[in-house]
Design a protein around this motif. Structure first.
Motif, PDB file in Angstrom:
ATOM      1  N   GLY A 171       0.811  -1.217   0.000  1.00  0.00           N
ATOM      2  CA  GLY A 171       0.000   0.000   0.000  1.00  0.00           C
ATOM      3  C   GLY A 171       0.836   1.253   0.000  1.00  0.00           C
ATOM      4  O   GLY A 171       0.370   2.319  -0.427  1.00  0.00           O
ATOM      5  N   ALA A 172       2.074   1.150   0.463  1.00  0.00           N
ATOM      6  CA  ALA A 172       2.980   2.301   0.474  1.00  0.00           C
ATOM      7  C   ALA A 172       3.833   2.362  -0.788  1.00  0.00           C
ATOM      8  O   ALA A 172       4.705   3.223  -0.897  1.00  0.00           O
ATOM      9  CB  ALA A 172       3.873   2.235   1.706  1.00  0.00           C
ATOM     10  N   GLY A 173       3.588   1.439  -1.702  1.00  0.00           N
ATOM     11  CA  GLY A 173       4.302   1.474  -2.974  1.00  0.00           C
ATOM     12  C   GLY A 173       5.364   0.420  -3.141  1.00  0.00           C
ATOM     13  O   GLY A 173       6.067   0.397  -4.155  1.00  0.00           O
ATOM     14  N   SER A 174       5.528  -0.466  -2.163  1.00  0.00           N
ATOM     15  CA  SER A 174       6.543  -1.514  -2.297  1.00  0.00           C
ATOM     16  C   SER A 174       6.222  -2.406  -3.479  1.00  0.00           C
ATOM     17  O   SER A 174       5.066  -2.665  -3.785  1.00  0.00           O
ATOM     18  CB  SER A 174       6.607  -2.344  -1.012  1.00  0.00           C
ATOM     19  N   ARG A 175       7.263  -2.928  -4.108  1.00  0.00           N
ATOM     20  CA  ARG A 175       7.049  -3.695  -5.326  1.00  0.00           C
ATOM     21  C   ARG A 175       8.109  -4.792  -5.462  1.00  0.00           C
ATOM     22  O   ARG A 175       9.168  -4.738  -4.834  1.00  0.00           O
ATOM     23  CB  ARG A 175       7.073  -2.782  -6.536  1.00  0.00           C
ATOM     24  N   LEU A 176       7.811  -5.750  -6.315  1.00  0.00           N
ATOM     25  CA  LEU A 176       8.720  -6.862  -6.600  1.00  0.00           C
ATOM     26  C   LEU A 176       8.856  -6.980  -8.109  1.00  0.00           C
ATOM     27  O   LEU A 176       7.852  -6.956  -8.830  1.00  0.00           O
ATOM     28  CB  LEU A 176       8.186  -8.154  -5.983  1.00  0.00           C
ATOM     29  N   ILE A 177      10.087  -7.094  -8.572  1.00  0.00           N
ATOM     30  CA  ILE A 177      10.367  -7.172 -10.002  1.00  0.00           C
ATOM     31  C   ILE A 177      11.121  -8.461 -10.295  1.00  0.00           C
ATOM     32  O   ILE A 177      12.069  -8.813  -9.584  1.00  0.00           O
ATOM     33  CB  ILE A 177      11.202  -5.962 -10.472  1.00  0.00           C
ATOM     34  N   GLU A 178      10.717  -9.156 -11.344  1.00  0.00           N
ATOM     35  CA  GLU A 178      11.436 -10.340 -11.806  1.00  0.00           C
ATOM     36  C   GLU A 178      12.086 -10.047 -13.152  1.00  0.00           C
ATOM     37  O   GLU A 178      11.484  -9.418 -14.010  1.00  0.00           O
ATOM     38  CB  GLU A 178      10.480 -11.530 -11.988  1.00  0.00           C
ATOM     39  N   THR A 179      13.319 -10.512 -13.310  1.00  0.00           N
ATOM     40  CA  THR A 179      13.963 -10.493 -14.624  1.00  0.00           C
ATOM     41  C   THR A 179      14.281 -11.937 -14.987  1.00  0.00           C
ATOM     42  O   THR A 179      14.784 -12.686 -14.155  1.00  0.00           O
ATOM     43  CB  THR A 179      15.249  -9.653 -14.603  1.00  0.00           C
ATOM     44  N   THR A 180      13.997 -12.302 -16.203  1.00  0.00           N
ATOM     45  CA  THR A 180      14.131 -13.714 -16.553  1.00  0.00           C
ATOM     46  C   THR A 180      14.288 -13.903 -18.049  1.00  0.00           C
ATOM     47  O   THR A 180      13.869 -13.064 -18.846  1.00  0.00           O
ATOM     48  CB  THR A 180      12.888 -14.492 -16.078  1.00  0.00           C
ATOM     49  N   ASN A 181      14.886 -15.016 -18.410  1.00  0.00           N
ATOM     50  CA  ASN A 181      14.810 -15.507 -19.781  1.00  0.00           C
ATOM     51  C   ASN A 181      13.530 -16.321 -19.913  1.00  0.00           C
ATOM     52  O   ASN A 181      12.820 -16.569 -18.926  1.00  0.00           O
ATOM     53  CB  ASN A 181      16.017 -16.391 -20.104  1.00  0.00           C
TER      54      ASN A 181
END
Length: 431
Positions: A126-136
């Protein structure tokens, strides 16, 4: 770096109606991988860009080999984390970068790491935290985190952005022009990449086809679980000599009600050539169901037009209809073949595979693209009795029902030949 020291959160609207950003109060950026060595790929790039840059002095950064933090003691850091990291559970990261998630599988605890990090991020999303994945592109047989995310995208999961640039269409790796066109598409504006060098690597016989597709063309591709390779299937195509009325055939039928496909395939007795005679496939519309009346009518039309010597039909969902076909055309012609019985199905699959590789009876096909697509979608799964076929995942929209019907047709032909029905027909025709 933007998350750590930049204006990465919304602050307010300016007088012109444009958004204004602000720094994160307590930035905790986690670079996650299945091992510390794997996190080094990202950490080294960050250190290389920050060290001796204006940002190092302006923001008072302490750039270590592991942690990047503030010299003043202000809370916040960039840190690597893995499955062995203490305090992995319960942290409050503002951003998590999951690198190479096609390698995150159950056997290396990658799935556990992702699930833990995802829970942590959701607590402050809710405060803007995020998770990003990088992948082939992932291997559909491994059930990796990358595959799970891909399937979540297909399922329409909210709050998920899936961005992928991949080479489109079927690309023949032996066609340099087609491969180069695919590379230009996949690498887009990454002008620094040596595409000629990659083309050379793809054409190197030591590079497996699946590696070329996944790691260079960014196409989700099978590896060892491929049932019949495209090159093998294509070599069996014979577009002349079509199926003629009154020819002797064996039929394979695999039916469904919704979501999957319903297929009717013929195998010609005299040469084992396959023909797709009916395909009713989910078109994606909500509530789609197969037109059972149209399927029944097509089966009757086939029996009327050709000499059907043997039919094998999976009765699942279609028990009543299959019984009616047996009553009308005889129980010495129409047989039930439940495809969920492992041992008989394993034997039928093995017969088809062996014949497709030229080590048994004849097997050909007329080049039908839909049948080829269903064959290509098949993945193998080992059971106690041998290999059975399945889709690349339970939620996959890539159908394999045409392949199952083809296997049943091929098996029905073998039974018809063993019963001497081809010889009987030749005698009746005076041949």
């Amino acid at each position: 770096m933007i998350e750590f020291i930049g204006p990465a959160r919304f602050s307010h609207w300016d007088k012109d109606g444009m958004p204004v950003g602000t720094r994160v109060a307590l930035p905790l950026v986690q670079i996650a991988a299945t091992s510390i060595d794997q996190t080094a790929n990202t950490r080294d790039m960050i250190r290389g860009m920050l060290a001796e840059s204006p940002a190092e002095e302006h923001y008072g950064l302490d750039i270590g080999k592991g942690l990047i933090q503030f010299r003043t003691g202000r809370p916040g850091r960039i840190e690597p984390v893995t499955s062995s990291s203490r305090g992995l559970e319960g942290a409050r990261p503002t951003m998590v970068i999951c690198d190479e998630t096609h390698h995150w599988v159950e056997s290396n605890a990658g799935v556990y790491v992702w699930e833990t990090l995802d829970r942590n991020v959701r607590k402050t999303s809710g405060a803007g935290s995020r998770l990003i994945e990088t992948t082939n592109a992932h291997n559909p047989a491994e059930n990796s985190v990358a595959q799970r995310t891909y399937e979540a995208m297909l399922a329409g999961t909210s709050s998920l952005l899936y961005d992928c640039v991949e080479a489109s269409g079927d690309i023949d790796l032996n066609d340099p022009e087609a491969v180069m066109a695919g590379l230009r598409e996949a690498y887009a504006d990454a002008h620094w990449v040596d595409l000629d060098g990659i083309l050379t690597a793809i054409q190197d016989p030591r590079t497996p086809a699946a590696v070329a597709y996944r790691f260079y063309l960014n196409k989700i591709q099978e590896t060892a679980d491929t049932w019949i390779e495209k090159a093998i299937w294509d070599s069996l195509a014979e577009e002349d000599d079509p199926l003629l009325p009154r020819e002797q055939i064996a039929l394979g039928f695999d039916g469904s009600v919704r979501n999957d496909a319903t297929c009717l395939v013929a195998s010609r007795l005299r040469d084992g050539k396959l023909f797709l005679l009916g395909l009713w496939e989910d078109d994606g519309r909500p509530g789609w169901e197969v037109d059972a009346i149209a399927v029944d009518a097509r089966v009757h039309e086939v029996f009327k037009k050709y000499r059907v010597e043997w039919m094998m039909a999976d009765p699942y969902y279609w028990q009543t209809t299959v019984n009616q076909w047996a009553m009308e055309y005889g129980d010495k012609v129409v047989y039930e073949f439940p495809t969920n019985r492992d041992r008989p199905m394993v034997e039928a699959i093995e017969r088809f595979h062996t014949d497709a590789h030229g080590m048994g009876q004849a097997l050909k096909h007329d080049g039908n693209r839909d049948l080829a697509r269903h064959i290509a979608n098949c993945r193998t799964r080992e059971t106690r009795t041998g290999y059975v076929l399945q889709k690349e995942s339970q939620r996959s929209k890539k159908k394999i029902d045409g392949a199952i019907a083809a296997i049943l047709a091929h098996e029905a032909r073998a039974e018809a030949l063993a019963d001497g029905r081809l010889r009987k027909r030749k005698k009746m025709l005076g041949l």
